[in-house]
Enzyme design. Structure first.
Site, PDB file in Angstrom:
ATOM      1  N   GLN A  13       0.831  -1.207   0.000  1.00 19.49           N
ATOM      2  CA  GLN A  13       0.000   0.000   0.000  1.00 19.49           C
ATOM      3  C   GLN A  13       0.869   1.262   0.000  1.00 19.49           C
ATOM      4  O   GLN A  13       0.358   2.359  -0.223  1.00 19.49           O
ATOM      5  CB  GLN A  13      -0.938   0.006   1.206  1.00 19.49           C
ATOM      6  CG  GLN A  13      -2.055  -1.017   1.089  1.00 19.49           C
ATOM      7  CD  GLN A  13      -3.063  -0.978   2.222  1.00 19.49           C
ATOM      8  OE1 GLN A  13      -3.306  -1.989   2.856  1.00 19.49           O
ATOM      9  NE2 GLN A  13      -3.673   0.163   2.485  1.00 19.49           N
TER      10      GLN A  13
ATOM     11  N   ARG B  82      -9.593  -0.271   7.205  1.00 23.50           N
ATOM     12  CA  ARG B  82     -10.486   0.681   6.560  1.00 23.50           C
ATOM     13  C   ARG B  82     -10.899   1.814   7.490  1.00 23.50           C
ATOM     14  O   ARG B  82     -12.081   2.120   7.674  1.00 23.50           O
ATOM     15  CB  ARG B  82     -11.721  -0.017   6.015  1.00 23.50           C
ATOM     16  CG  ARG B  82     -12.343   0.807   4.908  1.00 23.50           C
ATOM     17  CD  ARG B  82     -13.479   0.116   4.255  1.00 23.50           C
ATOM     18  NE  ARG B  82     -13.908   0.896   3.112  1.00 23.50           N
ATOM     19  CZ  ARG B  82     -14.391   0.366   2.011  1.00 23.50           C
ATOM     20  NH1 ARG B  82     -14.474  -0.916   1.870  1.00 23.50           N
ATOM     21  NH2 ARG B  82     -14.788   1.135   1.027  1.00 23.50           N
ATOM     22  N   CYS B  83      -9.904   2.394   8.129  1.00 21.92           N
ATOM     23  CA  CYS B  83     -10.183   3.611   8.894  1.00 21.92           C
ATOM     24  C   CYS B  83      -8.872   4.349   9.010  1.00 21.92           C
ATOM     25  O   CYS B  83      -7.821   3.798   8.752  1.00 21.92           O
ATOM     26  CB  CYS B  83     -10.716   3.300  10.280  1.00 21.92           C
ATOM     27  SG  CYS B  83      -9.504   2.623  11.415  1.00 21.92           S
TER      28      CYS B  83
ATOM     29  N   GLU C 224     -12.914   5.421   4.182  1.00 23.47           N
ATOM     30  CA  GLU C 224     -12.965   4.755   5.477  1.00 23.47           C
ATOM     31  C   GLU C 224     -14.225   5.088   6.263  1.00 23.47           C
ATOM     32  O   GLU C 224     -14.613   4.343   7.165  1.00 23.47           O
ATOM     33  CB  GLU C 224     -11.739   5.144   6.311  1.00 23.47           C
ATOM     34  CG  GLU C 224     -10.516   4.287   6.070  1.00 23.47           C
ATOM     35  CD  GLU C 224      -9.847   4.507   4.715  1.00 23.47           C
ATOM     36  OE1 GLU C 224     -10.323   5.378   3.964  1.00 23.47           O
ATOM     37  OE2 GLU C 224      -8.875   3.822   4.418  1.00 23.47           O
TER      38      GLU C 224
HETATM   39  O1  CDP Z   1      -7.058   6.777   0.274  1.00 21.36           O
HETATM   40  P1  CDP Z   1      -8.232   6.085  -0.355  1.00 21.36           P
HETATM   41  O2  CDP Z   1      -8.194   6.078  -1.844  1.00 21.36           O
HETATM   42  O3  CDP Z   1      -8.485   4.731   0.236  1.00 21.36           O
HETATM   43  O4  CDP Z   1      -9.551   6.869   0.095  1.00 21.36           O
HETATM   44  P2  CDP Z   1     -10.231   8.209  -0.412  1.00 21.36           P
HETATM   45  O5  CDP Z   1      -9.224   9.298  -0.568  1.00 21.36           O
HETATM   46  O6  CDP Z   1     -11.361   8.467   0.525  1.00 21.36           O
HETATM   47  O7  CDP Z   1     -10.792   7.881  -1.845  1.00 21.36           O
HETATM   48  C1  CDP Z   1     -11.575   6.757  -2.169  1.00 21.36           C
HETATM   49  C2  CDP Z   1     -12.180   6.988  -3.553  1.00 21.36           C
HETATM   50  O8  CDP Z   1     -13.272   7.913  -3.442  1.00 21.36           O
HETATM   51  C3  CDP Z   1     -11.182   7.600  -4.549  1.00 21.36           C
HETATM   52  O9  CDP Z   1     -11.405   7.128  -5.846  1.00 21.36           O
HETATM   53  C4  CDP Z   1     -11.526   9.055  -4.434  1.00 21.36           C
HETATM   54  O10 CDP Z   1     -11.077   9.838  -5.477  1.00 21.36           O
HETATM   55  C5  CDP Z   1     -13.053   9.052  -4.273  1.00 21.36           C
HETATM   56  N1  CDP Z   1     -13.501  10.279  -3.586  1.00 21.36           N
HETATM   57  C6  CDP Z   1     -14.343  11.160  -4.219  1.00 21.36           C
HETATM   58  O11 CDP Z   1     -14.786  10.892  -5.333  1.00 21.36           O
HETATM   59  N2  CDP Z   1     -14.681  12.340  -3.587  1.00 21.36           N
HETATM   60  C7  CDP Z   1     -14.232  12.625  -2.342  1.00 21.36           C
HETATM   61  N3  CDP Z   1     -14.554  13.771  -1.740  1.00 21.36           N
HETATM   62  C8  CDP Z   1     -13.416  11.704  -1.675  1.00 21.36           C
HETATM   63  C9  CDP Z   1     -13.048  10.532  -2.330  1.00 21.36           C
END
Ligand code: CDP
Length: 805
Positions: A236, A383-384, A759
């Site tokens: 990761q 997942r957090c 998360e």
């Molecule tokens: O770090 P990780 O990718 O696990 O988590 P994240 O930053 O929460 O993003 C998860 C997915 O949701 C990604 O494809 C982000 O681009 C999308 N996302 C989104 O569309 N809009 C947001 N405000 C936050 C995340």
């Protein structure tokens, strides 16, 4: 239609930028079996490694006899700690500042611990040979209870014996790791002493496991001619792995190429460094051939990073009207045989100090004691964001317990205590600055959506009916309002092993107006290739479909700290926007030159720069890109590319209001989720469809954790749930329908106002399910019980409450 005739809205829609429910571009490969996972990597002459693992949770290793294994045709080598010791690789550093045996060095501390590594021509021979390695063990007393551990004479970590100072301060017992304190102890105890009401409870968040669909693995290939090590793996954080491999092996960093190919789910499980990674590298160096190691499902559950296992003793004080005045928490954290938690260095219990949750609590104190036991090491953010799930579960249970004590409706108690919209940025009693939020609006929207008052009336009627013998089913309404904290950095506060937690993006625009972006993060199913292209599309006006995204190869991607704890959007997403803005700034100068006006006389318009006051005179981004490479522009270098390393000024604080309505059969303990409403606020929404998918997946994991999933041990330290026969993974059969909803409160410090979301549903989902179970039995006298709420435990609750007659 050409560019001249399209409206600005139509041009924006064509870009498929932020806010668009763009379909996932990765799925074309995944749904056609074209994914490329670690186990798909095949190299000429590749060998296979397998582990001999300890059947005992605590034992001295008296001898390891490799003879029979080495005699098996096809076996190339059997490595033990003795072989690794001359290289200094028989122990490795953990992410938490502890050290961990790579292969058993004198003793084993948990069932499944790696004892020897067999290398053979194929994986079947390696597995057969592992059976032939003869290990002589002498059993030692086993400790699986952290409270017992702190009282026991048995020294688990003999290598640390006599050390009174650990990586995080003084150790007060030979099985103690650290004490971490936050807040004002004396002032909090004074508040508790004077309070009208104090509710006290032990809240246990049981040990569980991220259990990604793809287990962990690596393929190491040491090229003795070039001196270059290539390491494919389920990482990761590929750059961090490269740096750590360099530091512990002595191989120069430019001679190490770490590649995370496609990853089949991580959820924190693939953040840490495992013995298999080290052994595959050593075996490749020793044999001169590529060596693959891929663990099986049982190995993954038994030996790789677990999650939670926090015993949280809480006290919450309030006025008799329900205004919370203080919060006290003492946590006993079971870290297993080695402290291999994945937390930023300054936070040995992660962000557990977000345990004041969504509430304006003026005084608080938190202490966490980390403890060694005979269980697998790990302690990752499943997942957090680091330990936020534990914190959210703790406060959301304490709120419910306080509501019972006050004889008050739990929705109203939350309403009274929420941080108000005009209090942001909000300074919490335990040291955080919440960036933005509007909790009351989200809460009222959620209560209205489920028609909360009607549900309460229905529940009251159900209680009457139960008492009258008309039904055997009770009804629970599980409420949760959670606040996450995601997006680690900033670097000044957050590092892992000294590596600062910034992130990065490099964008290169090609002459014909398409682009490639490379990031320091790595998608494990979150859809980065889809969403990060959308950020760029909106920022520089090129269609998302013309933007390729690449992650996970340390030879090409800019340095970053990887993907976990929902940090991709808050940190790498910000870097993406900032890199795009650098490109746009150069594009502005090029456009002005082409249009023969001053830089300040052009303005940005969706996908082009136009002359102010003369919108018909413009240059599109595609035209600008071509000119950037092919037209000599005075004072400007050719080319159009930029890189941004982004150190966030603060974390982002997404939040949500979740409500679960559950029917429970008191005679069988069976439950049915009748309704699940999830409102998330993750600031600016990049892709609503992906967000909804993230919420569906996360709530399903939360359902698993709250209602059945656990890593359980017997008193001998035998893992009782080491297969998917016993470890609960919900199928379509158990998974209910979810209703998703949102509010939008942008982050004030993030370039596009986005907060993380991946998360949140796990953080908010677990207390929602658990509170539903508790709420169903509240009218019959239940205050607190422990997860997971499997049928048997629910039956026992009903039985203990005398509901079986
Ligand atoms: O770090 P990780 O990718 O696990 O988590 P994240 O930053 O929460 O993003 C998860 C997915 O949701 C990604 O494809 C982000 O681009 C999308 N996302 C989104 O569309 N809009 C947001 N405000 C936050 C995340």
């Amino acid at each position: 239609m050409n560019d001249q005739t399209l409206t600005a809205e139509e041009r924006a829609a064509n870009l498929k930028g932020m806010g668009c429910a763009r379909k996932r571009v990765e799925d074309v490969r995944f749904t056609q079996g074209k994914g490329n996972y670690v186990d798909d990597i095949k190299m000429d002459g590749m060998l296979f490694g397998d582990f001999v693992r300890s059947p005992y949770a605590h034992a001295r290793v008296k001898s390891v006899n490799k003879e029979a294994a080495l005699a098996l045709p096809g076996v190339i080598a059997v490595l033990t700690a003795e072989d690794l010791a001359p290289l200094g690789l028989h122990w490795m550093p953990t992410l938490a500042g502890d050290k961990q045996m790579v292969l058993a060095d004198g003793k084993v501390l948990f069932q499944g611990q790696e004892v020897a590594f067999v290398v053979a021509e194929d994986r079947y021979i390696a597995a057969d040979a592992a059976e032939l390695v003869d290990v002589d063990y002498e059993e030692l007393p086993v400790i699986t209870d952290p409270f017992e551990s702190l009282k026991s004479d048995v020294v688990l970590r003999e290598d640390l014996e006599g050390q009174t100072e650990g990586a995080h301060g003084p150790r007060k017992h030979h099985n103690h790791i650290f004490t971490w304190e936050q807040g004002d102890k004396d002032a909090t105890e004074a508040v508790l002493a004077e309070a009208d009401v104090v509710a006290e409870e032990m809240v246990y968040y049981h040990r569980t496991h991220p259990c990604p669909l793809e287990t962990c693995g690596s393929v190491a290939s040491m090229d003795k001619v070039t001196g270059k090590l290539t390491l494919y793996g389920t990482f990761q954080a590929p750059h961090a792995i490269r740096t750590v491999v360099s530091l512990i092996s002595g191989i120069a960093e430019h001679n190490i190429r770490v590649i995370s190919p496609d990853i089949g789910g991580g959820f924190g499980n693939k953040v840490g460094a495992y013995a298999g990674y080290v052994c595959s590298v050593v075996a490749s160096i020793v044999t001169g051939k590529p060596v693959k190691w891929v663990e099986d499902r049982m190995e993954n559950l038994m030996s790789t990073a677990f999650a939670r296992d926090y015993w949280m003793q809480g006290k919450i004080a309030a006025t008799k009207e329900g205004k919370i005045t203080g919060l006290w928490c003492h946590t006993t954290a079971d870290h297993g045989g080695f402290d291999a938690c994945a937390d930023p260095t300054k936070f040995p219990a992660g962000f557990m100090n977000i345990c004041t949750g969504s509430y304006d609590i003026p005084m608080a104190y938190l202490a966490v004691d980390g403890v060694y036991t005979n269980k697998a090491p790990g302690g990752v953010a499943y997942r957090c964001s680091f330990r936020v799930t534990e914190a959210a579960y703790f406060i959301e249970r304490m709120i419910e317990v306080l509501a019972i004590k006050l004889n008050m409706d739990a929705a109203e108690l939350r309403r009274i205590n929420f941080i108000k919209a005009d209090q942001f940025p909000y300074q919490s009693a335990l040291g955080w600055e919440y960036d933005s939020g509007d909790y009351h609006t989200a809460w009222e929207k959620a209560l209205k959506a489920v028609d909360y008052d009607s549900l309460r009336a229905e529940q009251a009627q159900r209680v009457e009916d139960f008492k009258a013998g008309k039904t055997r089913k009770v009804l629970g309404i599980g409420l949760t309002h959670f606040t996450e904290i995601v997006g680690a950095g900033p670097v000044k506060n957050c590092d892992i092993l000294g590596l600062g937690m910034f992130d990065s993006c490099e964008i290169r625009i090609h002459p014909t107006g398409s682009a490639i972006a490379r990031l320091g993060t790595i998608s494990q199913g979150q859809g980065h290739a889809t969403t990060f292209a959308q950020i760029i599309a909106s920022e520089i006006g090129l269609p998302a479909d013309d933007i390729t995204l690449e992650e996970g190869d340390t030879d090409t991607a800019p340095y970053g700290l990887g993907t976990y704890g929902s940090r991709s959007t808050p940190v790498a997403g910000a870097a993406t926007a900032m890199a795009a803005r650098k490109i746009r700034a150069k594009a502005q100068m090029i456009a002005a030159y082409l249009l023969e006006v001053h830089d300040n006389d052009v303005e940005w318009d969706v996908d082009r720069f136009a002359v102010k006051g003369a919108p018909e005179r413009f240059k599109t981004m595609k035209e600008i890109a071509f000119a950037a490479y092919n037209q000599a522009i005075p004072g400007l270098e050719p080319g159009l590319e930029a890189v941004s390393y982004y150190d966030p000024p603060n974390m982002t604080y997404p939040f949500g209001a979740y409500i679960c309505v559950m029917e429970i059969d008191v005679d069988t303990g069976e439950w049915e989720v009748r309704q699940f409403y999830a409102l998330d606020d993750c600031g600016t929404r990049i892709n609503p469809m992906i967000i909804e998918g993230q919420v569906h997946g996360g709530v399903t994991e939360a359902l698993a954790i709250a209602m059945g999933q656990e890593i359980a041990y017997d008193e001998m330290g035998n893992i009782k749930t080491g297969t998917l026969m016993d470890f609960f993974i919900p199928t379509a059969w158990e998974t209910p329908n979810y209703t998703t909803d949102h509010t939008v409160t942008p982050s004030p410090h993030h370039p596009i106002g986005a907060k993380g979301v991946g998360e949140s549903p796990n953080v908010g989902g677990v207390p929602a399910f658990s509170n539903a179970v508790h709420d169903a039995f509240r009218p019959f006298g239940l205050v607190q019980s422990h997860m997971p709420h499997d049928h048997w435990r629910i039956w026992k609750i009903a039985n203990n409450l005398g509901m079986h007659g």
